[in-house]
Scaffold this motif. Sequence first.
Motif, mmCIF file in Angstrom:
data_model
loop_
_atom_site.group_PDB
_atom_site.id
_atom_site.type_symbol
_atom_site.label_atom_id
_atom_site.label_comp_id
_atom_site.label_asym_id
_atom_site.label_seq_id
_atom_site.Cartn_x
_atom_site.Cartn_y
_atom_site.Cartn_z
ATOM 1 N N PHE A 24 -9.284 -38.273 51.111
ATOM 2 C CA PHE A 24 -8.310 -39.286 50.715
ATOM 3 C C PHE A 24 -8.872 -40.157 49.598
ATOM 4 O O PHE A 24 -8.422 -41.289 49.395
ATOM 5 C CB PHE A 24 -7.936 -40.175 51.915
ATOM 6 N N SER A 25 -9.856 -39.623 48.881
ATOM 7 C CA SER A 25 -10.539 -40.443 47.874
ATOM 8 C C SER A 25 -9.613 -40.874 46.738
ATOM 9 O O SER A 25 -9.879 -41.843 46.052
ATOM 10 C CB SER A 25 -11.757 -39.698 47.328
ATOM 11 N N ASP A 26 -8.496 -40.153 46.536
ATOM 12 C CA ASP A 26 -7.579 -40.554 45.453
ATOM 13 C C ASP A 26 -6.397 -41.373 45.960
ATOM 14 O O ASP A 26 -5.483 -41.686 45.200
ATOM 15 C CB ASP A 26 -7.097 -39.326 44.673
ATOM 16 N N ARG A 27 -6.408 -41.740 47.244
ATOM 17 C CA ARG A 27 -5.311 -42.556 47.787
ATOM 18 C C ARG A 27 -5.563 -44.034 47.502
ATOM 19 O O ARG A 27 -6.682 -44.516 47.656
ATOM 20 C CB ARG A 27 -5.215 -42.371 49.294
ATOM 21 N N THR A 28 -4.509 -44.705 47.115
ATOM 22 C CA THR A 28 -4.645 -46.114 46.744
ATOM 23 C C THR A 28 -4.095 -47.017 47.837
ATOM 24 O O THR A 28 -3.030 -46.779 48.387
ATOM 25 C CB THR A 28 -3.902 -46.376 45.425
ATOM 26 N N LEU A 29 -4.870 -48.045 48.139
ATOM 27 C CA LEU A 29 -4.492 -49.031 49.142
ATOM 28 C C LEU A 29 -5.051 -50.359 48.668
ATOM 29 O O LEU A 29 -6.212 -50.421 48.241
ATOM 30 C CB LEU A 29 -5.129 -48.611 50.475
ATOM 31 N N PHE A 30 -4.263 -51.391 48.715
ATOM 32 C CA PHE A 30 -4.691 -52.723 48.257
ATOM 33 C C PHE A 30 -5.181 -52.684 46.807
ATOM 34 O O PHE A 30 -6.112 -53.400 46.437
ATOM 35 C CB PHE A 30 -5.816 -53.293 49.134
ATOM 36 N N GLY A 31 -4.608 -51.836 46.000
ATOM 37 C CA GLY A 31 -4.984 -51.776 44.590
ATOM 38 C C GLY A 31 -6.296 -51.089 44.300
ATOM 39 O O GLY A 31 -6.751 -51.067 43.154
ATOM 40 N N THR A 32 -6.929 -50.511 45.326
ATOM 41 C CA THR A 32 -8.171 -49.774 45.078
ATOM 42 C C THR A 32 -8.100 -48.428 45.793
ATOM 43 O O THR A 32 -7.107 -48.114 46.451
ATOM 44 C CB THR A 32 -9.414 -50.525 45.609
ATOM 45 N N GLN A 33 -9.150 -47.666 45.652
ATOM 46 C CA GLN A 33 -9.243 -46.405 46.379
ATOM 47 C C GLN A 33 -10.355 -46.556 47.411
ATOM 48 O O GLN A 33 -11.524 -46.366 47.117
ATOM 49 C CB GLN A 33 -9.506 -45.271 45.387
ATOM 50 N N PRO A 34 -9.987 -46.978 48.623
ATOM 51 C CA PRO A 34 -10.988 -47.450 49.587
ATOM 52 C C PRO A 34 -11.742 -46.372 50.370
ATOM 53 O O PRO A 34 -12.694 -46.705 51.062
ATOM 54 C CB PRO A 34 -10.164 -48.323 50.536
ATOM 55 N N PHE A 35 -11.318 -45.103 50.262
ATOM 56 C CA PHE A 35 -11.962 -44.096 51.118
ATOM 57 C C PHE A 35 -13.210 -43.517 50.468
ATOM 58 O O PHE A 35 -13.134 -42.705 49.555
ATOM 59 C CB PHE A 35 -10.974 -42.995 51.496
ATOM 60 N N VAL A 36 -14.346 -43.980 50.941
ATOM 61 C CA VAL A 36 -15.619 -43.572 50.345
ATOM 62 C C VAL A 36 -16.095 -42.234 50.893
ATOM 63 O O VAL A 36 -16.849 -41.529 50.247
ATOM 64 C CB VAL A 36 -16.697 -44.660 50.539
ATOM 65 N N THR A 37 -15.632 -41.888 52.100
ATOM 66 C CA THR A 37 -16.007 -40.603 52.703
ATOM 67 C C THR A 37 -14.735 -39.956 53.247
ATOM 68 O O THR A 37 -13.731 -40.636 53.442
ATOM 69 C CB THR A 37 -17.002 -40.806 53.874
#
Length: 165
Positions: A24-37
């Motif tokens: 999910f590294s390209d999913r955006t939430l809160f204006g960022t891409q929060p999934f680091v792993t």
Amino acid sequence: MTMDLKQLFEVVGERISLDEALDFSDRTLFGTQPFVTPVQVTGEIANQAGVVVLSMQLSYTMHLTCDRCLDEFERAFSCSWEHLLVAEPLTDDSDTENIEVPDGLLNLDELVWADILLNLPSKLLCREDCKGLCPQCGQNRNHGSCSCTEKTVDPRWAALDELLK
Ligand SMILES: [Zn+2]
Ligand SMILES: [Zn+2]
């Protein structure tokens, strides 16, 4: 990732185990891409007496910004879900939250994504007792105190303020 569950829907007792790592590294939430792993998905989908039930555990780490002090932090989340999968929409009981799986094809990514959104805390804090920012100078109070003094109001002035309102 799309899973073909046609056979599972047809054969009572059939089960598929889930052990996936979703990117999910390209999913955006809160204006960022929060999934680091990757998001780890474990569990199973089983046809129990003709009823198809998906039960899964999700575990994932998000890189977030604190709502109160604006510091960035990482947090590990885990949650469990159980969903009833139906091949066709049930018209008789629209209240139940069944997951429709048209043609027996389940989009696991979208289901997991929806569950992650449901599991978001209402407030994102770097820690439970985050002290936040000084309203006067903006100092992050978790990192140290500033020299601003708390504004204390003389009770007599407060009474006057009340009258002037
Ligand atoms: Zn904070
Ligand atoms: Zn200050």
